[in-house]
Design a protein around this motif. Structure first.
Motif, PDB file in Angstrom:
ATOM      1  N   LEU A   1       1.027  -1.226  -0.132  1.00 48.19           N
ATOM      2  CA  LEU A   1       0.006  -0.189  -0.145  1.00 48.19           C
ATOM      3  C   LEU A   1       0.745   1.361  -0.419  1.00 48.19           C
ATOM      4  CD1 LEU A   1      -2.820  -1.037   2.108  1.00 48.19           C
ATOM      5  CD2 LEU A   1      -2.696  -1.205  -0.244  1.00 48.19           C
ATOM      6  N   ILE A   2       2.463   1.315   0.686  1.00 49.37           N
ATOM      7  CA  ILE A   2       3.256   2.499   0.686  1.00 49.37           C
ATOM      8  C   ILE A   2       3.993   2.815  -0.232  1.00 49.37           C
ATOM      9  CG2 ILE A   2       4.456   3.893   2.415  1.00 49.37           C
ATOM     10  CD1 ILE A   2       2.586   3.219   5.171  1.00 49.37           C
ATOM     11  N   ARG A   3       4.928   1.430  -0.704  1.00 47.49           N
ATOM     12  CA  ARG A   3       5.513   1.300  -2.030  1.00 47.49           C
ATOM     13  C   ARG A   3       6.843   1.910  -1.458  1.00 47.49           C
ATOM     14  NH1 ARG A   3       4.124  -2.124  -6.114  1.00 47.49           N
ATOM     15  NH2 ARG A   3       2.413  -1.954  -6.208  1.00 47.49           N
ATOM     16  N   PRO A   4       7.260   2.030   0.047  1.00 46.37           N
ATOM     17  CA  PRO A   4       8.845   2.707   0.111  1.00 46.37           C
ATOM     18  C   PRO A   4       9.837   1.905  -0.708  1.00 46.37           C
ATOM     19  CG  PRO A   4       7.920   0.578   2.003  1.00 46.37           C
ATOM     20  CD  PRO A   4       6.767   0.772   0.805  1.00 46.37           C
ATOM     21  N   PRO A   5      10.811   2.454  -1.031  1.00 45.65           N
ATOM     22  CA  PRO A   5      11.805   1.849  -1.720  1.00 45.65           C
ATOM     23  C   PRO A   5      11.998   0.087  -0.928  1.00 45.65           C
ATOM     24  CG  PRO A   5      12.344   3.715  -0.719  1.00 45.65           C
ATOM     25  CD  PRO A   5      10.967   3.378  -0.738  1.00 45.65           C
ATOM     26  N   TRP A   6      12.523  -0.081  -1.803  1.00 42.57           N
ATOM     27  CA  TRP A   6      13.266  -1.664  -1.403  1.00 42.57           C
ATOM     28  C   TRP A   6      14.241  -1.524  -0.072  1.00 42.57           C
ATOM     29  CZ3 TRP A   6      10.179  -5.599  -0.115  1.00 42.57           C
ATOM     30  CH2 TRP A   6       9.029  -6.161  -1.145  1.00 42.57           C
ATOM     31  N   TRP A   7      14.846  -0.754   0.191  1.00 41.35           N
ATOM     32  CA  TRP A   7      16.669  -0.313   0.371  1.00 41.35           C
ATOM     33  C   TRP A   7      16.331  -0.142   2.246  1.00 41.35           C
ATOM     34  CZ3 TRP A   7      16.865   4.045   2.905  1.00 41.35           C
ATOM     35  CH2 TRP A   7      16.355   5.204   2.040  1.00 41.35           C
ATOM     36  N   LEU A   8      15.634   1.108   2.031  1.00 41.27           N
ATOM     37  CA  LEU A   8      14.628   1.468   3.051  1.00 41.27           C
ATOM     38  C   LEU A   8      14.129   0.328   4.136  1.00 41.27           C
ATOM     39  CD1 LEU A   8      13.918   4.021   5.487  1.00 41.27           C
ATOM     40  CD2 LEU A   8      11.783   4.042   3.959  1.00 41.27           C
TER      41      LEU A   8
ATOM     42  N   LEU B   1      15.382  -1.307   7.425  1.00 34.68           N
ATOM     43  CA  LEU B   1      14.412  -0.630   9.096  1.00 34.68           C
ATOM     44  C   LEU B   1      14.660  -2.391   9.181  1.00 34.68           C
ATOM     45  CD1 LEU B   1      11.883   0.639   7.478  1.00 34.68           C
ATOM     46  CD2 LEU B   1      13.167   2.126   9.734  1.00 34.68           C
ATOM     47  N   LEU B   2      14.534  -3.210   8.751  1.00 31.81           N
ATOM     48  CA  LEU B   2      14.661  -4.777   9.330  1.00 31.81           C
ATOM     49  C   LEU B   2      16.326  -5.023  10.037  1.00 31.81           C
ATOM     50  CD1 LEU B   2      12.748  -6.577   6.138  1.00 31.81           C
ATOM     51  CD2 LEU B   2      11.740  -6.462   8.878  1.00 31.81           C
ATOM     52  N   LEU B   3      17.302  -4.620   9.321  1.00 28.75           N
ATOM     53  CA  LEU B   3      18.718  -5.332   9.017  1.00 28.75           C
ATOM     54  C   LEU B   3      18.178  -4.184  10.947  1.00 28.75           C
ATOM     55  CD1 LEU B   3      20.866  -6.479   8.978  1.00 28.75           C
ATOM     56  CD2 LEU B   3      22.006  -4.707   7.509  1.00 28.75           C
ATOM     57  N   GLY B   4      18.714  -2.416  10.912  1.00 30.70           N
ATOM     58  CA  GLY B   4      18.392  -1.764  11.882  1.00 30.70           C
ATOM     59  C   GLY B   4      18.085  -2.516  12.990  1.00 30.70           C
ATOM     60  N   GLY B   5      16.840  -3.396  13.206  1.00 33.83           N
ATOM     61  CA  GLY B   5      15.895  -3.497  13.936  1.00 33.83           C
ATOM     62  C   GLY B   5      16.816  -5.012  14.643  1.00 33.83           C
ATOM     63  N   TYR B   6      16.717  -5.581  13.514  1.00 30.94           N
ATOM     64  CA  TYR B   6      17.254  -6.919  14.249  1.00 30.94           C
ATOM     65  C   TYR B   6      18.318  -6.907  14.946  1.00 30.94           C
ATOM     66  CZ  TYR B   6      19.577 -11.164  14.376  1.00 30.94           C
ATOM     67  OH  TYR B   6      20.862 -12.867  14.033  1.00 30.94           O
TER      68      TYR B   6
END
Length: 51
Positions: free
Chosen positions: A19-26, A30-35
């Protein structure tokens, strides 16, 4: 109905990306940073915020 947390997160994440279509790098940052943050010395500080 009990839904596993991992399944709920996958569904919500997929809907958000669709729905929001953020860039895949973002999404990847976010996933790697949260991990990495969850396994750092800051984990006890941010743990109360997640509850």
């Amino acid at each position: 109905m009990d839904v596993p947390l991992w399944l709920a997160l996958i569904v919500i994440g997929a809907l958000g990306v669709k729905l929001i279509r953020p860039p895949w790098w973002l999404v990847a940052v976010l996933l790697l940073g949260g991990y990495l943050l969850a396994d750092s010395f800051l984990a006890p500080t941010i743990d109360p915020l997640a509850k």
